[in-house]
Design a protein around this motif. Structure first.
Motif, PDB file in Angstrom:
ATOM      1  N   PHE A  35      27.758  12.643  51.129  1.00 23.08           N
ATOM      2  CA  PHE A  35      26.662  12.418  52.077  1.00 23.08           C
ATOM      3  C   PHE A  35      27.127  12.663  53.508  1.00 23.08           C
ATOM      4  N   ALA A  36      28.321  12.184  53.839  1.00 23.00           N
ATOM      5  CA  ALA A  36      28.851  12.370  55.194  1.00 23.00           C
ATOM      6  C   ALA A  36      29.054  13.851  55.497  1.00 23.00           C
ATOM      7  N   LEU A  37      29.538  14.613  54.518  1.00 25.17           N
ATOM      8  CA  LEU A  37      29.717  16.048  54.733  1.00 25.17           C
ATOM      9  C   LEU A  37      28.374  16.750  54.878  1.00 25.17           C
ATOM     10  N   ALA A  38      27.362  16.290  54.144  1.00 26.95           N
ATOM     11  CA  ALA A  38      26.021  16.866  54.300  1.00 26.95           C
ATOM     12  C   ALA A  38      25.488  16.605  55.699  1.00 26.95           C
ATOM     13  N   MET A  39      25.697  15.393  56.222  1.00 27.07           N
ATOM     14  CA  MET A  39      25.276  15.092  57.583  1.00 27.07           C
ATOM     15  C   MET A  39      26.046  15.937  58.599  1.00 27.07           C
ATOM     16  N   GLY A  40      27.321  16.148  58.328  1.00 24.73           N
ATOM     17  CA  GLY A  40      28.105  16.991  59.215  1.00 24.73           C
ATOM     18  C   GLY A  40      27.629  18.430  59.211  1.00 24.73           C
ATOM     19  N   ALA A  41      27.251  18.923  58.036  1.00 26.25           N
ATOM     20  CA  ALA A  41      26.737  20.289  57.951  1.00 26.25           C
ATOM     21  C   ALA A  41      25.431  20.434  58.726  1.00 26.25           C
ATOM     22  N   ALA A 114      33.897  22.120  61.169  1.00 29.98           N
ATOM     23  CA  ALA A 114      33.238  21.219  62.111  1.00 29.98           C
ATOM     24  C   ALA A 114      32.450  20.122  61.419  1.00 29.98           C
ATOM     25  N   LEU A 115      32.087  20.282  60.156  1.00 34.29           N
ATOM     26  CA  LEU A 115      31.329  19.259  59.441  1.00 34.29           C
ATOM     27  C   LEU A 115      32.154  18.027  59.122  1.00 34.29           C
ATOM     28  N   ALA A 390      43.490  13.238  64.004  1.00 27.06           N
ATOM     29  CA  ALA A 390      43.834  14.429  63.231  1.00 27.06           C
ATOM     30  C   ALA A 390      42.587  15.046  62.605  1.00 27.06           C
ATOM     31  N   LEU A 391      41.692  14.216  62.069  1.00 21.68           N
ATOM     32  CA  LEU A 391      40.466  14.740  61.470  1.00 21.68           C
ATOM     33  C   LEU A 391      39.575  15.393  62.524  1.00 21.68           C
ATOM     34  N   ALA A 392      39.499  14.791  63.720  1.00 24.82           N
ATOM     35  CA  ALA A 392      38.695  15.380  64.791  1.00 24.82           C
ATOM     36  C   ALA A 392      39.269  16.725  65.226  1.00 24.82           C
ATOM     37  N   ASP A 393      40.586  16.829  65.297  1.00 30.04           N
ATOM     38  CA  ASP A 393      41.201  18.103  65.665  1.00 30.04           C
ATOM     39  C   ASP A 393      40.983  19.150  64.586  1.00 30.04           C
ATOM     40  N   ILE A 394      41.068  18.741  63.320  1.00 26.73           N
ATOM     41  CA  ILE A 394      40.808  19.678  62.228  1.00 26.73           C
ATOM     42  C   ILE A 394      39.375  20.200  62.313  1.00 26.73           C
ATOM     43  N   ALA A 395      38.457  19.323  62.679  1.00 28.08           N
ATOM     44  CA  ALA A 395      37.049  19.710  62.798  1.00 28.08           C
ATOM     45  C   ALA A 395      36.776  20.536  64.054  1.00 28.08           C
ATOM     46  N   GLY A 396      37.739  20.632  64.955  1.00 26.81           N
ATOM     47  CA  GLY A 396      37.507  21.355  66.197  1.00 26.81           C
ATOM     48  C   GLY A 396      36.683  20.580  67.203  1.00 26.81           C
ATOM     49  N   SER A 397      36.541  19.281  66.995  1.00 28.09           N
ATOM     50  CA  SER A 397      35.775  18.447  67.923  1.00 28.09           C
ATOM     51  C   SER A 397      36.654  17.406  68.592  1.00 28.09           C
ATOM     52  N   GLY A 398      37.949  17.650  68.589  1.00 29.91           N
ATOM     53  CA  GLY A 398      38.879  16.718  69.205  1.00 29.91           C
ATOM     54  C   GLY A 398      39.096  17.012  70.675  1.00 29.91           C
ATOM     55  N   GLU A 399      39.899  16.175  71.297  1.00 33.30           N
ATOM     56  CA  GLU A 399      40.152  16.274  72.728  1.00 33.30           C
ATOM     57  C   GLU A 399      40.822  17.584  73.094  1.00 33.30           C
ATOM     58  N   THR A 400      41.743  18.060  72.261  1.00 40.63           N
ATOM     59  CA  THR A 400      42.517  19.257  72.586  1.00 40.63           C
ATOM     60  C   THR A 400      41.618  20.478  72.765  1.00 40.63           C
ATOM     61  N   ARG A 401      40.724  20.711  71.815  1.00 39.36           N
ATOM     62  CA  ARG A 401      39.873  21.894  71.873  1.00 39.36           C
ATOM     63  C   ARG A 401      38.866  21.799  73.018  1.00 39.36           C
ATOM     64  N   TYR A 402      38.317  20.619  73.251  1.00 35.86           N
ATOM     65  CA  TYR A 402      37.344  20.486  74.323  1.00 35.86           C
ATOM     66  C   TYR A 402      37.988  20.610  75.692  1.00 35.86           C
ATOM     67  N   ARG A 403      39.224  20.120  75.835  1.00 37.07           N
ATOM     68  CA  ARG A 403      39.895  20.299  77.124  1.00 37.07           C
ATOM     69  C   ARG A 403      40.153  21.772  77.382  1.00 37.07           C
TER      70      ARG A 403
END
Length: 484
Positions: A35-41, A114-115, A390-403
Motif C-alpha cells: 500500500f505504501a509503495l502504491a501511494m508513493g507511485a 522515488a516511490l 538512507a531510504l530518502a537518498d535512495i528515493a532521490g528525495s533526500g537532503e543531498t539531491r535537493y541541495r
C-alpha cells in the motif's frame, strides 16, 4: 552443529506455520508495504504531471511572446507599426520579460525509486519558475501541500520500514527463551539437542526470517508492479534491499540480546517497546532539537517575511530619495532622464532589494548547513534515523539531491539575471535571436539518478555495527541459557 541448527530451524518453522496470528502479522506487514509503495507511485505521477504542466506553460508563454515580437517587427518593417503594448507585456522589454513572462522552468525529475520515500519532496516543489528577482520570490512562492498533510506525514515505504517493520520483528523474537522457560519446555527441548546453542540459533533464525523475507518480497513485488521491472536491476534497488535487511537484523539482534538476559516475557516486551520508542521517536527528535538549539535558524516563514521586508525597505528608500529630490528642486520639477533613466533607477532599486534578500537567505542557509552537519554526526546514535535518511537518498528525495538541485538553481539564477539585466541596463531590446539564446536549465546525471550507492556506506555501517554488537551479546546470553 549445522544439523542442530537446521533441526531447530525446521521445528520452529513447523510451529509457526500452525499459528494463525503469525500469518496475519506477516500478511498485514506485506500488505502495508505494498500500500505504501502504491501511494508513493501515485505521488510520483503527481510530481511528473506538475513538471509536465510547468514545462507546457513555459513553452506556451515563450511561443506567445515570440509571436507578439514577430508581429511588432513585421509592423515596423512594413511601416505599419502595431499598437505599443504596455512595458510589462512588451516582449522586447528585457527588464520585465526576465522577471516573469519569460521565466524559465527549473525542474527536478523524480528519481527511479522515488516511490520509496517522500523525504523533502513535500516541502520543495518539483518545478520552479526562475526569474530575475530574488530567490525567495520564486522558491517559496507557493504552498506545496496541505499543512494538515504535512503535519501528519506521508504514508510511504520509509515510514513502514522504520516504524512498522521493527514491531513485527520484535513481536516474533522477544520471547524465544522466556516463553519456553515460562511454559516449562525450554530445558526439555535443549536437552534433546546435540548442540543446544545451535538449536536456539536455528529457532531464532526461523522467527526472524519470516518478517524479513515477507518485507523484502513485498518491496520487490511493489517496485516491480508500480515502477516497472527495470527498476529491479538498478544499483539503488540492491542498496534498498540491503538497508531493509540490515535494519531488520538490528531489531532482531536487539530482541535476542534482551531475551538472552533471562528475564520474563513481560520484562522483554516492555524493554523492547521502550527501546523502539527511544530509537525511532525520541532520539531523532532530540537530535533535531539539539541541532536547532545549537544553531538556531529562522523558520521558512520567518525567512520569507524577512526577505519581503528587505524588498519593501528598498522600495521605501527609493520613494524617500524621490521625495527628497522633489523637496529640494520643487514639486513641479522631475528627475531628468527619459524611460531608460527610469528603467535604470528601477533596476537599481531591485538590485538593492536583491542584495538584502540574498544576504538574509545566505544567513539562513548557513545556519541550516550547520544544523545538518551536527544532525549527521549525531544521527549515528539512532539506527532508525540512519535508515530513514538512507531510504530518502535512495528515493532521490533526500537532503543531498535537493541541495545539489538548489545549488544548480543558484548558478542558473545568476546566468539568467546576467542575460536579461545586462540588456536592460544597456537599453537593448530583445530580439528573436535573444529568445533562441536564452539560458536553459539542465539537470546533471547524478541529479536524475540520485546519489551513488557508495554514498550510503556510512548509514549501512552505522546500522550494521550495533547489530553485530547486539548479536554478540545475544549469543553470549543463549550460550548461558543452553546446558552443556
Amino acid at each position: 552443529m549445522s544439523s542442530a541448527f537446521l533441526a531447530g530451524l525446521r521445528f520452529e518453522a513447523r510451529m509457526m506455520r500452525r499459528d494463525g496470528a503469525i500469518w496475519f502479522a506477516l500478511l498485514a506487514l506485506a500488505g502495508v508495504a505494498l500500500f505504501a509503495l502504491a501511494m508513493g507511485a501515485s505521488r510520483v505521477v503527481s510530481q511528473q504531471a506538475a513538471i509536465a504542466g510547468a514545462r507546457a506553460d513555459e513553452t506556451q508563454r515563450l511561443t506567445n511572446l515570440q509571436k507578439t515580437l514577430a508581429q511588432l517587427q513585421q509592423g515596423e518593417t512594413q511601416g505599419k507599426p502595431a499598437p505599443e503594448p504596455p512595458p510589462y507585456r512588451d516582449p522586447r522589454n528585457a527588464a520585465f520579460m526576465g522577471g516573469g513572462p519569460a521565466a524559465a522552468v527549473a525542474a527536478l525529475a523524480p528519481a527511479p525509486l522515488a516511490l520509496v520515500a517522500t523525504g523533502q519532496s513535500d516541502l520543495l516543489p518539483p518545478a520552479v519558475r526562475v526569474t530575475t528577482g530574488s530567490k525567495d520570490s520564486f522558491l517559496f512562492a507557493d504552498e506545496i501541500d496541505n499543512p494538515a498533510n504535512l503535519m501528519s506525514g506521508a504514508t510511504d515505504l520509509a515510514f513502514v520500514v522504520v516504524f512498522v517493520y521493527p514491531l513485527v520483528i520484535l513481536a516474533m523474537a522477544f520471547n524465544l527463551l522466556a516463553g519456553e522457560r515460562e511454559q516449562g519446555t525450554l530445558a526439555m527441548n535443549l536437552a534433546s539437542a546435540r548442540r543446544p546453542s545451535a538449536a536456539l540459533a536455528g529457532k531464532l533464525t526461523a522467527r526472524i526470517a519470516a518478517p524479513v523475507l515477507a518485507t523484502l518480497l513485498a518491496v520487490a513485488a511493489g517496485v516491480w508492479i508500480f515502477a516497472g521491472w527495470e527498476r529491479l536491476a538498478t544499483p539503488g534497488f540492491a542498496v534498498l534491499l540491503v538497508v531493509v535487511l540490515l535494519y531488520g537484523l538490528f531489531w532482531a539482534a536487539l530482541a535476542a540480546a534482551v531475551d538472552g538476559l533471562g528475564r520474563s516475557s513481560a520484562f522483554n516486551a516492555l524493554t523492547l517497546i521502550g527501546a523502539w520508542v527511544a530509537i525511532t521517536m525520541i532520539l531523532p527528535a532530540a537530535i533535531n532539537s539539539l541541532a536547532a538549539f545549537a544553531h538556531p535558524a529562522p523558520s521558512r516563514t520567518d525567512m520569507v517575511l524577512a526577505a519581503r521586508a528587505a524588498s519593501i525597505d528598498a522600495d521605501r528608500a527609493r520613494d524617500a530619495s524621490l521625495a527628497r529630490y522633489a523637496q529640494e528642486h520643487g514639486d513641479a520639477e522631475k528627475p531628468a532622464g527619459g524611460p531608460q533613466e527610469m528603467t535604470l533607477r528601477r533596476l537599481a532599486t531591485q538590485e538593492a532589494a536583491f542584495q538584502r534578500v540574498e544576504a538574509i537567505v545566505a544567513e539562513h542557509d548557513a545556519q541550516l548547513a550547520r544544523q545538518r552537519d551536527m544532525v549527521d554526526r549525531l544521527g549515528y546514535l539512532s539506527p532508525a534515523y540512519l535508515t530513514y535518511q538512507a531510504l530518502a537518498d535512495i528515493a532521490g528525495s533526500g537532503e543531498t539531491r535537493y541541495r545539489a538541485f538548489l545549488d544548480r538553481i543558484r548558478d542558473f539564477h545568476v546566468n539568467w539575471r546576467e542575460f536579461f539585466l545586462s540588456r536592460a541596463k544597456a537599453g537593448a531590446s530583445l530580439t528573436a535571436q535573444d529568445y533562441a539564446a536564452m539560458p536553459k536549465f539542465t539537470q546533471a546525471d547524478e541529479e536524475l539518478m540520485g546519489p551513488a550507492p557508495t554514498g550510503h556506506a556510512g548509514a549501512l555501517i552505522g546500522v550494521a555495527l550495533p547489530a553485530l554488537l547486539l548479536a554478540a551479546l545475544a549469543l553470549r546470553g543463549y550460550r548461558r541459557a543452553a546446558p552443556r
